[in-house]
Design an enzyme around this catalytic site. Structure first.
Site, PDB file in Angstrom:
ATOM      1  N   ARG A  88      48.567  36.117  36.878  1.00 34.94           N
ATOM      2  CA  ARG A  88      47.238  36.650  37.224  1.00 34.94           C
ATOM      3  C   ARG A  88      47.346  38.129  37.611  1.00 34.94           C
ATOM      4  NH1 ARG A  88      47.668  31.586  39.628  1.00 34.94           N
ATOM      5  NH2 ARG A  88      46.028  30.055  39.213  1.00 34.94           N
ATOM      6  N   ASN A  95      40.974  44.571  35.354  1.00 32.48           N
ATOM      7  CA  ASN A  95      39.950  43.940  36.192  1.00 32.48           C
ATOM      8  C   ASN A  95      39.561  44.763  37.429  1.00 32.48           C
ATOM      9  OD1 ASN A  95      39.790  41.960  34.330  1.00 32.48           O
ATOM     10  ND2 ASN A  95      40.722  40.340  35.563  1.00 32.48           N
ATOM     11  N   SER A 119      37.151  36.975  39.887  1.00 31.30           N
ATOM     12  CA  SER A 119      38.032  37.651  38.928  1.00 31.30           C
ATOM     13  C   SER A 119      39.437  37.813  39.509  1.00 31.30           C
ATOM     14  CB  SER A 119      37.469  39.035  38.579  1.00 31.30           C
ATOM     15  OG  SER A 119      36.105  38.934  38.246  1.00 31.30           O
ATOM     16  N   ASP A 148      42.196  25.359  44.121  1.00 32.94           N
ATOM     17  CA  ASP A 148      43.579  24.909  44.267  1.00 32.94           C
ATOM     18  C   ASP A 148      43.642  23.584  45.041  1.00 32.94           C
ATOM     19  OD1 ASP A 148      44.194  27.291  43.004  1.00 32.94           O
ATOM     20  OD2 ASP A 148      44.468  28.380  44.883  1.00 32.94           O
TER      21      ASP A 148
END
Ligand code: NAI
Ligand code: OAA
Length: 308
Positions: A88, A95, A119, A148
């Site tokens: 990520r 981003n 994001s 999660d």
């Protein structure tokens, strides 16, 4: 109750769909930079209204922030997702610019908004939002831990061979492959600690599978997941919109809690009409606290890549 979702891609559309199906918002505005894309998603979703029985009005917008004016809650899902084999953290270069731009434009139109950042890399994007916009700290929330934790409960239910609704559990720490801290010692099946039913090895496996939950799906799908992410965001939005005061692990700016400062990372919070109404400090074991601190170091390293 007006909710804006920026990014009409996989996660944004899923999130808008779950919000609509739960039928608590009067209006959802979906905004994207791709010409007509958000309008198309909005029209497609509106054509499910009679089938799914909701009254929420869904409106699409091609980069016109006027349509988002006076939103109570806004969700940022705009940006690129990872491909198989990526982390990520590798998404930060593209981003960060998108999140900075979008967060600024949302707040210009909706100065009293509560912002949910999705994001990736999410903890760092949430920290970035704190740096670039002028909202009180309890009104900027990062979504990761709710997802999660849902994955943790799914993995626990597999191991226990029981429905996931029988299971309680929470994942704190950074929303990253290495940084998640599944709290195995606190997880329960109907109030009985899962340590009563599962061996140390099996629990370790559950924790490892949980931590790579996003990467596993990215490998299978070729892009990252959207159903559970969209559902997780919609649960946070609902808790705020309906003042439910539910507790979720969310990324929040810490100021001494858990001995951590000047970063956003996942810890349990209570979400109500004022956004984050309370940061809950758990009595963690020494091992869990050490894992959280290690996770925080990872998040801080990623934060250092931001050009602030
Ligand atoms: N925090 C979490 O738990 C999760 C985070 N994610 C992250 O969410 C993000 C979105 O993922 P997907 O929806 O799968 O990606 P996607 O590619 O399907 O959708 C992203 C959308 O953002 C739009 N976009 C790009 N720049 C924009 C801008 N400046 N303004 C408005 N819209 C813009 C794109 O046109 C695209 O439609 C990714 O960064 C992904 O890593 C995904 C799942 C879970
Ligand atoms: O794995 C990804 O890149 C997307 C995400 O954050 C998740 O699904 O947990």
């Amino acid at each position: 109750m007006k909710v804006t979702v920026v990014g009409a891609g996989a996660v944004g559309a899923s999130c808008a769909e779950y919000i609509a199906i739960k039928n608590f918002a009067s209006e959802v505005v979906i905004l994207d930079i791709k010409e007509d894309y958000a309008e198309g998603k909005a029209m497609d979703l509106m054509q499910t209204a009679t089938l799914n029985g909701f009254d929420t009005k869904i409106v699409g917008s091609t980069n016109d922030y006027d349509k988002t004016a006076n939103s109570d809650i806004a969700v940022i899902t705009s940006g690129i997702p990872r491909k198989p084999g990526m982390t990520r953290e590798e998404l930060i270069g593209i981003n960060a610019g998108i999140v900075k731009d979008v967060a600024t434009k949302i707040v210009e139109q909706s100065p009293n908004v509560t912002l949910i950042v999705v994001s990736n890399p999410m903890d760092t994007m949430t920290y970035l939002a704190h740096q670039v916009i002028d909202l009180p700290k309890h009104k900027i929330i990062g979504m990761g831990g709710a997802l999660d934790s849902a994955r943790f409960k799914y993995r626990l239910s597999e191991a226990l061979d029981c429905p996931a609704s029988d299971v309680q559990g929470m994942v704190i720490g950074g929303h990253s492959d290495k940084g998640m801290v599944p709290l195995t010692s606190l997880a329960t099946r109907n109030s009985v600690r899962v340590t009563e039913f599962l061996s140390e090895n099996r629990l370790q496996q559950v924790a490892e599978d949980t931590k790579v939950g996003g990467a596993t799906l990215t490998k299978m799908l070729g892009t990252s997941a959207w159903y559970a992410p969209g559902a997780a965001v919609s649960s946070l939005v609902q808790s705020i919109a309906c003042d439910q005061k539910k507790m979720f692990p969310c990324s929040t700016l810490l100021d001494g809690e858990y001995g951590l400062n000047d970063l956003c990372i996942g810890v349990p919070v209570v979400l109500g009409k004022n956004g984050i109404e309370k940061i809950v400090e758990l009595n963690l074991t020494e091992a869990e606290l050490n894992k959280l601190k290690e996770s925080a170091e990872g998040v801080k390293k990623t934060n250092q890549l931001l050009e602030l």
